[in-house]
Design a protein around this motif. Structure first.
Motif, PDB file in Angstrom:
ATOM      1  N   THR A  33    -100.568  23.725  21.212  1.00  0.00           N
ATOM      2  CA  THR A  33    -100.798  24.861  22.102  1.00  0.00           C
ATOM      3  C   THR A  33    -102.216  25.390  21.998  1.00  0.00           C
ATOM      4  O   THR A  33    -102.842  25.728  23.005  1.00  0.00           O
ATOM      5  CB  THR A  33     -99.793  25.986  21.785  1.00  0.00           C
ATOM      6  OG1 THR A  33     -98.457  25.460  21.847  1.00  0.00           O
ATOM      7  CG2 THR A  33     -99.921  27.128  22.779  1.00  0.00           C
ATOM      8  N   SER A  34    -102.742  25.484  20.782  1.00  0.00           N
ATOM      9  CA  SER A  34    -104.125  25.955  20.605  1.00  0.00           C
ATOM     10  C   SER A  34    -104.656  25.505  19.258  1.00  0.00           C
ATOM     11  O   SER A  34    -103.893  25.124  18.360  1.00  0.00           O
ATOM     12  CB  SER A  34    -104.206  27.480  20.716  1.00  0.00           C
ATOM     13  OG  SER A  34    -103.702  28.115  19.544  1.00  0.00           O
ATOM     14  N   LEU A  35    -105.976  25.556  19.115  1.00  0.00           N
ATOM     15  CA  LEU A  35    -106.653  25.197  17.866  1.00  0.00           C
ATOM     16  C   LEU A  35    -107.724  26.235  17.577  1.00  0.00           C
ATOM     17  O   LEU A  35    -108.494  26.606  18.469  1.00  0.00           O
ATOM     18  CB  LEU A  35    -107.287  23.815  17.992  1.00  0.00           C
ATOM     19  CG  LEU A  35    -108.011  23.240  16.760  1.00  0.00           C
ATOM     20  CD1 LEU A  35    -108.007  21.720  16.819  1.00  0.00           C
ATOM     21  CD2 LEU A  35    -109.460  23.717  16.636  1.00  0.00           C
ATOM     22  N   VAL A  36    -107.773  26.687  16.323  1.00  0.00           N
ATOM     23  CA  VAL A  36    -108.830  27.592  15.861  1.00  0.00           C
ATOM     24  C   VAL A  36    -109.497  26.969  14.650  1.00  0.00           C
ATOM     25  O   VAL A  36    -108.833  26.577  13.690  1.00  0.00           O
ATOM     26  CB  VAL A  36    -108.269  28.978  15.491  1.00  0.00           C
ATOM     27  CG1 VAL A  36    -109.378  29.855  14.897  1.00  0.00           C
ATOM     28  CG2 VAL A  36    -107.645  29.656  16.698  1.00  0.00           C
ATOM     29  N   THR A  37    -110.808  26.866  14.684  1.00  0.00           N
ATOM     30  CA  THR A  37    -111.575  26.435  13.518  1.00  0.00           C
ATOM     31  C   THR A  37    -112.484  27.588  13.111  1.00  0.00           C
ATOM     32  O   THR A  37    -113.261  28.096  13.922  1.00  0.00           O
ATOM     33  CB  THR A  37    -112.355  25.142  13.792  1.00  0.00           C
ATOM     34  OG1 THR A  37    -113.205  24.845  12.683  1.00  0.00           O
ATOM     35  CG2 THR A  37    -113.169  25.198  15.065  1.00  0.00           C
ATOM     36  N   TRP A  38    -112.368  28.004  11.851  1.00  0.00           N
ATOM     37  CA  TRP A  38    -113.099  29.179  11.346  1.00  0.00           C
ATOM     38  C   TRP A  38    -113.996  28.714  10.203  1.00  0.00           C
ATOM     39  O   TRP A  38    -113.529  28.255   9.169  1.00  0.00           O
ATOM     40  CB  TRP A  38    -112.088  30.210  10.854  1.00  0.00           C
ATOM     41  CG  TRP A  38    -112.673  31.528  10.410  1.00  0.00           C
ATOM     42  CD1 TRP A  38    -113.960  31.795  10.037  1.00  0.00           C
ATOM     43  CD2 TRP A  38    -111.966  32.769  10.290  1.00  0.00           C
ATOM     44  NE1 TRP A  38    -114.103  33.105   9.680  1.00  0.00           N
ATOM     45  CE2 TRP A  38    -112.897  33.735   9.833  1.00  0.00           C
ATOM     46  CE3 TRP A  38    -110.650  33.145  10.510  1.00  0.00           C
ATOM     47  CZ2 TRP A  38    -112.529  35.053   9.587  1.00  0.00           C
ATOM     48  CZ3 TRP A  38    -110.290  34.474  10.263  1.00  0.00           C
ATOM     49  CH2 TRP A  38    -111.221  35.411   9.818  1.00  0.00           C
ATOM     50  N   TRP A  81    -105.137  35.938  20.472  1.00  0.00           N
ATOM     51  CA  TRP A  81    -105.689  34.874  21.323  1.00  0.00           C
ATOM     52  C   TRP A  81    -104.733  33.685  21.364  1.00  0.00           C
ATOM     53  O   TRP A  81    -104.465  33.130  22.433  1.00  0.00           O
ATOM     54  CB  TRP A  81    -107.059  34.446  20.800  1.00  0.00           C
ATOM     55  CG  TRP A  81    -107.706  33.338  21.580  1.00  0.00           C
ATOM     56  CD1 TRP A  81    -108.525  33.464  22.664  1.00  0.00           C
ATOM     57  CD2 TRP A  81    -107.590  31.927  21.324  1.00  0.00           C
ATOM     58  NE1 TRP A  81    -108.924  32.215  23.107  1.00  0.00           N
ATOM     59  CE2 TRP A  81    -108.367  31.268  22.313  1.00  0.00           C
ATOM     60  CE3 TRP A  81    -106.911  31.164  20.371  1.00  0.00           C
ATOM     61  CZ2 TRP A  81    -108.476  29.868  22.357  1.00  0.00           C
ATOM     62  CZ3 TRP A  81    -107.011  29.775  20.420  1.00  0.00           C
ATOM     63  CH2 TRP A  81    -107.782  29.138  21.402  1.00  0.00           C
ATOM     64  N   MET A  82    -104.230  33.273  20.206  1.00  0.00           N
ATOM     65  CA  MET A  82    -103.293  32.147  20.164  1.00  0.00           C
ATOM     66  C   MET A  82    -102.085  32.392  21.061  1.00  0.00           C
ATOM     67  O   MET A  82    -101.680  31.521  21.855  1.00  0.00           O
ATOM     68  CB  MET A  82    -102.809  31.918  18.732  1.00  0.00           C
ATOM     69  CG  MET A  82    -103.803  31.240  17.812  1.00  0.00           C
ATOM     70  SD  MET A  82    -103.098  31.097  16.138  1.00  0.00           S
ATOM     71  CE  MET A  82    -104.214  29.906  15.408  1.00  0.00           C
ATOM     72  N   LYS A  83    -101.485  33.567  20.941  1.00  0.00           N
ATOM     73  CA  LYS A  83    -100.270  33.858  21.691  1.00  0.00           C
ATOM     74  C   LYS A  83    -100.514  33.892  23.197  1.00  0.00           C
ATOM     75  O   LYS A  83     -99.579  33.715  23.985  1.00  0.00           O
ATOM     76  CB  LYS A  83     -99.673  35.179  21.207  1.00  0.00           C
ATOM     77  CG  LYS A  83     -99.122  35.112  19.789  1.00  0.00           C
ATOM     78  CD  LYS A  83     -98.648  36.467  19.311  1.00  0.00           C
ATOM     79  CE  LYS A  83     -98.145  36.401  17.877  1.00  0.00           C
ATOM     80  NZ  LYS A  83     -97.705  37.720  17.368  1.00  0.00           N
ATOM     81  N   GLN A  84    -101.768  34.103  23.587  1.00  0.00           N
ATOM     82  CA  GLN A  84    -102.108  34.144  25.012  1.00  0.00           C
ATOM     83  C   GLN A  84    -102.325  32.761  25.611  1.00  0.00           C
ATOM     84  O   GLN A  84    -102.386  32.621  26.841  1.00  0.00           O
ATOM     85  CB  GLN A  84    -103.374  34.980  25.218  1.00  0.00           C
ATOM     86  CG  GLN A  84    -103.192  36.449  24.914  1.00  0.00           C
ATOM     87  CD  GLN A  84    -104.512  37.209  24.912  1.00  0.00           C
ATOM     88  OE1 GLN A  84    -105.594  36.613  24.820  1.00  0.00           O
ATOM     89  NE2 GLN A  84    -104.437  38.524  25.001  1.00  0.00           N
TER      90      GLN A  84
END
Length: 269
Positions: free
Chosen positions: A142-147, A255-258
């Motif tokens: 669904t989504s990817l976040v790289t921090w 942001w992920m949930k959106q």
């Protein structure tokens, strides 16, 4: 021996009452590997959150307080330790064969009875490159976040002189002697296969994983016409101050949930 199948689950002390935790042993590529599961204590159906730690061996190990932060935002969180850690079988690689522990962890989350089918992948530091590898390989993300995430393994070798001995040992040499091994560990070369929205978070002053990693990833994704959003913080380095950190956690989970995935229904089917 099906990848992602749970073998054992043992209660683990949770730092907050609103989150329950278990240490899990699961199958990955023929190995018994371990990870930490954090779930909201309140029964319900939630999005899945695959948390990919940074570091190697004992450096950057999964912290219960960290993954509890994300579970408190309404996610079922699973954080693999990677093979060879804390009693898990095999030997830890560095974004190499241990990527299978990530793929198997995603399968484990998908089969969790409290997960609704939406899978978000989060990687911090070294976990950033693992997250990108997962998005390249897996469908229905669904989504990817790289921090503060690594995106280019050769760049890491060039910049982190303190890590060169470890990288030579684990990868089998330097980028000059083992160029294909470094390329295989660098998902920028396969980024056209990433189908989910990507959020890049990075401190401009970061010296552990330089800002150049974020720029290379952003430029590559935009070159390919991918959905890419960036949150850059001019005055922060690798580890954000606690209050700002918590604020970013809340913001990124919102942001992920959106996100709607690729087909508008939360996955990439």
């Amino acid at each position: 021996m099906n990848d992602g199948v749970e073998l054992t689950r043992n209660p683990y002390p949770s730092p907050v009452a609103s989150v329950k935790m278990h240490e899990v042993i699961y199958w990955s590529d023929g190995l018994r590997v371990k990870g930490l599961l954090a779930e909201p204590a309140e029964e319900g159906i939630y999005d899945a959150f695959l948390y990919l730690r940074g570091g190697i061996k004992g450096v950057g190990m999964v912290r219960p307080s960290r993954i509890a932060q994300f579970a408190q935002q309404g996610f079922v969180v699973f954080a693999p330790y990677y093979r060879g850690n804390r009693g898990g079988e095999g030997n830890e690689d560095f974004a190499g064969e241990d990527r299978h522990d990530v793929f198997s962890a995603a399968a484990y989350l998908r089969d969790h009875p409290s997960v609704n089918g939406r899978l978000h992948i989060f990687g911090f530091s070294r976990g950033g490159v693992m997250a990108l590898q997962a998005a390249v390989e897996l469908e229905h993300v669904t989504s990817l976040v790289t921090w503060g995430g690594v995106s280019d393994m050769e760049l890491t070798y060039d910049e982190r002189k303190d890590m060169r001995r470890m990288m030579k040992r684990v990868i089998g040499g330097s980028p000059k002697t083992q160029p294909e091994s470094y390329k295989w560990r660098t998902p920028l070369y396969d980024a056209e296969r990433i189908q989910c929205p990507v959020l890049i978070i990075h401190g401009v002053l970061d010296t552990n994983v330089t800002f150049e990693h974020a720029l290379r990833l952003e430029n590559r994704l935009k070159e390919l016409g991918k959905h890419c959003e960036t949150w850059y913080y001019e005055h922060f380095d690798h580890n954000f101050p606690p209050l700002e950190n918590l604020g970013v956690v809340r913001k990124l989970t919102t942001w992920m949930k959106q996100q709607k995935g690729v087909n508008g229904h939360g996955d990439a089917s």
